[in-house]
Design an enzyme around this catalytic site. Structure first.
Site, short mmCIF file in Angstrom:
data_model
loop_
_atom_site.label_atom_id
_atom_site.label_comp_id
_atom_site.label_asym_id
_atom_site.label_seq_id
_atom_site.Cartn_x
_atom_site.Cartn_y
_atom_site.Cartn_z
N HIS A 126 -59.94 -19.31 -61.22
CA HIS A 126 -58.67 -19.65 -61.88
C HIS A 126 -58.92 -20.87 -62.75
CE1 HIS A 126 -56.33 -16.83 -59.37
NE2 HIS A 126 -57.25 -17.13 -58.46
N ASN B 287 -55.03 -18.30 -49.76
CA ASN B 287 -54.46 -16.97 -49.64
C ASN B 287 -55.45 -15.91 -50.12
OD1 ASN B 287 -52.66 -14.92 -49.23
ND2 ASN B 287 -51.63 -15.17 -51.20
N HIS C 13 -55.91 -27.17 -57.60
CA HIS C 13 -54.52 -27.63 -57.65
C HIS C 13 -54.52 -29.14 -57.77
CE1 HIS C 13 -52.66 -23.78 -56.84
NE2 HIS C 13 -53.54 -23.57 -55.86
N ASP D 188 -63.18 -17.58 -55.92
CA ASP D 188 -61.73 -17.74 -55.94
C ASP D 188 -61.37 -19.21 -56.18
OD1 ASP D 188 -59.04 -17.25 -55.97
OD2 ASP D 188 -58.87 -16.65 -53.87
N ARG E 101 -56.79 -21.83 -65.14
CA ARG E 101 -55.45 -22.45 -65.29
C ARG E 101 -54.95 -22.66 -66.71
NH1 ARG E 101 -54.28 -21.03 -60.28
NH2 ARG E 101 -55.00 -22.45 -58.66
N HIS F 219 -55.71 -7.73 -55.46
CA HIS F 219 -55.31 -8.77 -54.51
C HIS F 219 -54.51 -8.03 -53.44
CE1 HIS F 219 -53.38 -12.77 -53.40
NE2 HIS F 219 -52.54 -11.91 -52.86
N ASN G 6 -53.36 -15.43 -63.86
CA ASN G 6 -52.10 -16.07 -63.45
C ASN G 6 -51.92 -17.46 -64.08
OD1 ASN G 6 -54.16 -17.06 -61.79
ND2 ASN G 6 -52.87 -17.24 -59.98
N ASP H 74 -54.08 -10.72 -59.68
CA ASP H 74 -54.49 -11.66 -58.63
C ASP H 74 -53.56 -12.86 -58.50
OD1 ASP H 74 -56.52 -12.48 -56.62
OD2 ASP H 74 -56.52 -14.24 -57.90
O1 DOR Z 1 -55.43 -19.23 -52.50
C1 DOR Z 1 -55.22 -18.63 -53.55
N1 DOR Z 1 -54.96 -19.31 -54.69
N2 DOR Z 1 -55.20 -17.29 -53.55
C2 DOR Z 1 -54.81 -16.59 -54.63
O2 DOR Z 1 -54.81 -15.38 -54.57
C3 DOR Z 1 -54.35 -17.29 -55.86
C4 DOR Z 1 -54.91 -18.65 -55.94
C5 DOR Z 1 -54.23 -19.52 -56.96
O3 DOR Z 1 -54.03 -19.06 -58.10
O4 DOR Z 1 -53.96 -20.69 -56.67
#
Ligand code: DOR
Length: 429
Positions: free
Chosen positions: A66, A282, A313, A309, A68, A183, A98, A156
């Site tokens: 990701h 997740n 954050h 993955d 972002r 996913h 996403n 996803d």
């Molecule tokens: O832990 C996760 N974070 N699982 C996901 O499927 C999405 C991801 C996110 O975009 O933060």
């Protein structure tokens, strides 16, 4: 100035050609030009890198990250995410859709590709959304996004809950030949769950996510892919049951591949004790039995790929109460070290590891990478297998410092990469 580079005396590992021996790797005009015996004399006009004691492999490919951007630049940008990738030994990363806006149109795909060309340190391959806005209802314009440069499609971060929509997506993907990356999560079974269902969740007073939440959608999507004759790739496998379901599907010839991530074979739900939001992910961290089954799945080929993955954050978001904090682990800079433990434990050989982190993702996505064959793009990673270091998120180049592996000692560190012929010394980053 010569544009020839020779990486000398390294242990060259290339499963695409069954090579595992001490050799010199010759790179010319951004392409692999030869692998020659280590004793041969170097051409004096070439730049020479001494890789004695190092492993030399095709650059790692992360098919699940990701990045972002656009929209969540406080968490990561294409610039920071690709730098983190390089530091982790990856020369290519796939960007999940996403973002904000979601990558559900050729416009967003083109933005990501252009931004990566301008600011990226490695190759970026966008993965487009299956449905518009990832809302699970209306199919996105996958054909146009494919033309714009998407290499696969996935919602996803969330599942496509409507089975009919997923069935149509498989029919579409079959016509074009690309894989859908699923996913697997039944949102009704997950409900308000935030960690693995079981006694620890009960003790902590947190709502649990049962294994069946993942496994029912793994089963459903295998059935739908089988019916359509389409290709399915299962993202982030976390349970023993999923491994078994995928194994049986492969046995009967379903075109299914699967990935897991380092956190799912390294640590358990116990990491959550103390309401550690850096262990919130997740699907959730599971139990020792699941880890054993995932390792067995990696060993016997049920699980084809190790992906990160990478889900960065912001620190402020991870400071929220466990229930409200976002899920995810910043994984690009620890993935190789954690995966090399599997070699130490005898689960995988170096060649297997190289297959799961480079060759297999390239093959699944149809990328002309993951190999050191003559004429291939010169993407290479040089790994110091004996270098020990302690995980320190302060030193991450990713904006996301969210790791549950802080302070853990890892052995085996990428020392340098070559990206499209360009040598980058990681120790200088
Ligand atoms: O832990 C996760 N974070 N699982 C996901 O499927 C999405 C991801 C996110 O975009 O933060």
């Amino acid at each position: 100035m010569s544009n020839k580079l020779i990486i000398k005396n390294g242990r060259v590992i290339d499963p695409s050609q069954n090579i595992d021996s001490v050799c010199d790797l010759v790179i010319e005009d951004c392409k692999i030009s030869d692998i020659i015996p280590a004793s041969a004399n170097a051409n004096s006009s070439a730049a020479v890198i001494d890789a004695s004691g190092m492993m030399v492999m095709p650059g790692l490919i992360d098919m699940h990250a990701h990045l972002r951007e656009p929209g969540f630049e406080h968490k990561e940008t294409i610039a920071s995410g690709t730098l983190a990738a390089i530091k982790g030994g990856f020369t290519s990363v796939c960007a999940m859709p996403n973002t904000n806006p979601v990558n559900d149109s050729a416009t967003v795909t083109t933005f990501i590709i252009k931004r990566a060309m301008k600011r990226g340190s490695c190759s970026v391959y966008p993965i487009g959304a299956i449905t518009k806005g990832q809302n699970g209802e209306e199919l996105a314009e996958m054909g146009m996004m494919l033309e714009a440069g998407c290499v696969a499609f996935s919602d996803d971060g969330r599942p496509v809950m409507n089975a009919l929509v997923m069935k149509r997506a498989f029919e579409y993907s079959k016509a074009f030949g690309f894989p859908l990356i699923s996913h697997c999560e039944d949102m009704n079974l997950t409900a308000n769950g935030v960690m693995n269902e079981g006694s620890i969740a009960t003790l902590l007073g947190l709502a649990g996510i049962p294994r069946s939440s993942e496994e029912t959608i793994v089963s459903r999507d295998i059935m739908l892919a089988e019916e359509a004759g389409a290709r399915l790739h299962i993202a982030h496998v976390s349970t023993k049951g999923s491994v078994e379901i995928i194994r049986r599907a492969k046995d009967r010839g379903v075109k299914v591949t699967a990935e897991t991530c380092p956190h799912y074979f390294t640590t358990t739900e116990e990491m959550v004790i103390g309401y550690n939001t850096n262990a919130k992910v997740n699907p959730p961290l599971r139990c020792a039995d699941d880890i054993a089954a995932i390792k067995q799945g990696l060993r016997d080929g049920t699980i084809d790929v190790i992906a990160t993955d990478h889900a960065p954050h912001h620190a402020d978001e991870k400071l929220l109460e466990f229930d409200r904090a976002p899920s995810g682990i910043s994984g690009l800079e620890t993935a190789l070290g954690l995966s090399l433990r599997l070699v130490d434990e005898g689960v995988l050989s170096y060649a297997d590891l190289c297959t799961k982190m480079s060759l297999a993702p390239a093959r699944i996505l149809g990328l002309d990478k993951g190999t050191l064959k003559k004429g291939a793009c010169a993407d290479v990673v040089i790994i110091d297998p004996n270098r020990e270091y302690s995980v320190s998120s302060d030193k991450f180049l990713s904006k996301g410092k969210n790791t549950p592996f802080e302070g853990m000692t890892l052995k085996g560190m990428p020392a340098a990469v070559v990206v499209k012929g360009k040598y980058i010394n990681i120790l200088e980053l």
